[in-house]
Scaffold this active site. Structure first.
Site, PDB file in Angstrom:
ATOM      1  N   LYS A  91       0.814  -1.208   0.000  1.00  0.00           N
ATOM      2  CA  LYS A  91       0.000   0.000   0.000  1.00  0.00           C
ATOM      3  C   LYS A  91       0.849   1.260   0.000  1.00  0.00           C
ATOM      4  O   LYS A  91       0.368   2.328  -0.294  1.00  0.00           O
ATOM      5  CB  LYS A  91      -0.988  -0.021   1.151  1.00  0.00           C
ATOM      6  CG  LYS A  91      -0.413  -0.404   2.463  1.00  0.00           C
ATOM      7  CD  LYS A  91      -1.545  -0.641   3.447  1.00  0.00           C
ATOM      8  CE  LYS A  91      -0.974  -1.147   4.756  1.00  0.00           C
ATOM      9  NZ  LYS A  91      -1.971  -1.561   5.691  1.00  0.00           N
ATOM     10  N   ARG A  92       2.124   1.098   0.308  1.00  0.00           N
ATOM     11  CA  ARG A  92       2.985   2.279   0.250  1.00  0.00           C
ATOM     12  C   ARG A  92       3.220   2.723  -1.178  1.00  0.00           C
ATOM     13  O   ARG A  92       3.508   3.870  -1.443  1.00  0.00           O
ATOM     14  CB  ARG A  92       4.320   2.002   0.930  1.00  0.00           C
ATOM     15  CG  ARG A  92       4.106   1.837   2.402  1.00  0.00           C
ATOM     16  CD  ARG A  92       5.355   2.044   3.181  1.00  0.00           C
ATOM     17  NE  ARG A  92       4.992   2.075   4.585  1.00  0.00           N
ATOM     18  CZ  ARG A  92       5.804   2.455   5.543  1.00  0.00           C
ATOM     19  NH1 ARG A  92       6.997   2.862   5.249  1.00  0.00           N
ATOM     20  NH2 ARG A  92       5.410   2.456   6.786  1.00  0.00           N
TER      21      ARG A  92
END
Ligand code: GLU
Length: 500
Positions: free
Chosen positions: A254-255
């Site tokens: 998700k980064r």
């Protein structure tokens, strides 16, 4: 042949991940193609991290995508309960059986001893794992320790020699030496099972015939196969799917990419486009046609056509596909209907109206004020960050630290966000007004807007993170070296605020 039964078994510990939806899709297709059943089971044995909101969100995300399950915690079925936290007695009975038959043992080792052992194995460059310290405790030793109230865990025994052959639908046999397999904890000292025990027991009792799951579980397969053997059960057919990847081929995180289904819903993607896109991950239609419905995927499905080269979750491709759906698949009337459904979601409006009501004199004032709640990335450039007190580098740092700080929050509540940001500003020694300025620009595109804290509470972590990342990129991005320095500085701040 018995009825095909597949399952998706998410752990409710965060936002519904696109990876979960991807695995659910392939399980669903496999079951439907064989006229079988698709089951949803909630794996909430991690009591600390599991929560009801996450479970609700996962169910809502899969429903939104049109991936309907036949049995599950909300639907019931003949093999319930479908939530592992409601099945504790079942696991206890099964672990007792393993103990009785000598396939498992009590382990009283303290966490200090285990971390010492780990350290030692690391320095000696030996394989990590339990050393069998409690493997041969006598009955009286065990009784003594139990009497002293030393809480035991229960571990499985593993053969000392030989190897295990894992058969998988998508690969050649994988041979793994038993020596590499740890004496896995099956039941924790609180009497709750670990994933491995609960998963095997449930797959068997729920009569799952095919386990289709992410590749990251392949190393656990020997433990699972051994448990099936100990219980005297036939194991299901295993199929480990390739993991979704970022464009740089690293594991989808998700980064780097918004990874929660809610993000795509919020950004105005059509569920059928997202589902279609997930179907293209490692799989394609026999005629290579790119736009296909779930029904078409099911009728043409062949799991053997899954290719193992890590499928890239290419956000641009998803945009392209979603655009095609909007233009080609919807009539104007359908477009109006779907757009209204998306734009006028009661939950969203209820959250936004209190923020803007005080600021408007006419309904026509609403759109400019509320537009940023409904848009993707705000239209900003470097100039937008001009500020008397803050240089662009400062703004970038603030945004990066905010991103890290809010990622660490365990609940997405306005007050929690506010406290976290106040503390961060204080520890950075920056006046709150100045501190919030780059955040306003990143989130709303302007410093004249509804409260930025209220706004990010409404927008949610995924959209907020995406806008922070966008703003950081506009400010020139962060090089690897800068990132290292920022990480150091941030860790020092955390330590400082932890001590204060
Ligand atoms: N609870 C596991 C997960 O979160 C399930 C893995 C499996 O399918 O066996 O991914």
């Amino acid at each position: 042949m018995s009825e095909v039964r597949t399952r998706i078994a998410p752990s409710p510990t965060g936002d519904p991940h696109v990876g979960t939806a991807y695995i659910a899709l392939f399980n669903l297709c496999y079951a439907r193609q064989h006229g079988g059943k698709f089951i949803l089971r909630i794996e909430d044995t991690d009591q600390v991290r599991s929560n009801q909101k996450s479970e609700d969100d996962i169910l809502a995300a899969l429903s939104w995508l049109g991936m309907n399950w036949d049995e599950g915690p909300d639907k019931g079925g003949d093999f319930g309960p479908y939530r592992q936290s409601e099945r504790s007695d079942i696991y206890k009975t099964h672990v007792e059986k393993l103990l009785d038959e000598g396939h498992a043992f009590h382990c009283f080792c303290s966490s200090e001893r285990l971390s010492e052992l780990r350290k030692q194995q690391m320095t000696e460059k030996k394989p990590l794992g339990y050393d069998g310290h409690c493997l041969n405790l006598s009955d009286s030793d065990r009784a003594d320790k139990l009497q002293q109230n030393i809480p035991p865990v229960i571990r499985m025994k593993v053969p000392e020699t030989g190897s295990c052959v894992v058969k998988d639908m998508l690969r050649d046999d994988v041979t793994i030496d038993w020596q590499q397999i740890d004496m896995q904890v099956l039941m924790k000292s609180d009497g709750l099972p670990t994933y491995h025990l609960a998963n095997v027991v449930d797959d068997h009792l729920m009569q799952i015939t095919h386990v289709i799951r992410g590749e990251e579980w392949i190393n656990s397969a020997p433990k699972h196969l051994l448990l099936y053997q100990y219980f005297g059960w036939e194991p299901p057919v295993l199929c480990h799917m390739p993991l979704l990847r970022n464009a740089d081929k690293s594991k989808l995180s998700k980064r780097k990419n918004p990874a929660s289904v809610g993000y795509y819903q919020r950004m105005g993607y059509l569920p059928e486009a997202v589902c279609n896109f997930l179907g293209m991950m490692g799989w394609s239609m026999p005629d290579e046609q790119e736009m296909f419905s779930l029904e078409e995927m099911i009728s043409n499905f062949d799991i053997n056509r899954v290719s193992l080269g890590g499928p890239v979750f290419d956000a641009e491709k998803l945009d392209w596909l979603n655009g095609r759906y909007l233009r080609e698949a919807l009539s104007d009337d359908e477009f109006i209907q779907r757009f209204s459904q998306w734009a006028f979601q009661p939950d969203m409006l209820q959250a936004i109206v209190p923020l803007i009501k005080q600021r408007v004199e006419r309904f026509s004032d609403i759109a400019p004020l509320a537009a940023f709640f409904f848009s993707g990335m705000p239209t900003i450039d470097e100039q937008s960050f001009e500020h008397k007190q803050l240089k662009h580098e400062d703004a970038k740092k603030i945004l990066q630290f905010i991103a890290w700080r809010i990622e660490g929050l365990d609940a997405w509540h306005r007050d929690r966000i506010e406290t976290a940001l106040m503390l961060l500003a204080e520890s950075m020694g920056i006046k709150i007004r100045d501190f919030l300025f780059p955040l306003f620009i990143a989130i709303a595109g302007s410093s004249v807007s509804t409260s930025v804290i209220d706004s990010i509470a409404v927008l949610g972590l995924d959209i907020t993170r995406a806008r922070l990342r966008h703003a950081i990129a506009i400010l020139g991005g962060v090089s690897k070296k800068q990132l290292k320095n920022l990480e150091k500085e941030y860790a020092a701040l955390e330590q400082k605020s932890g001590q204060s």
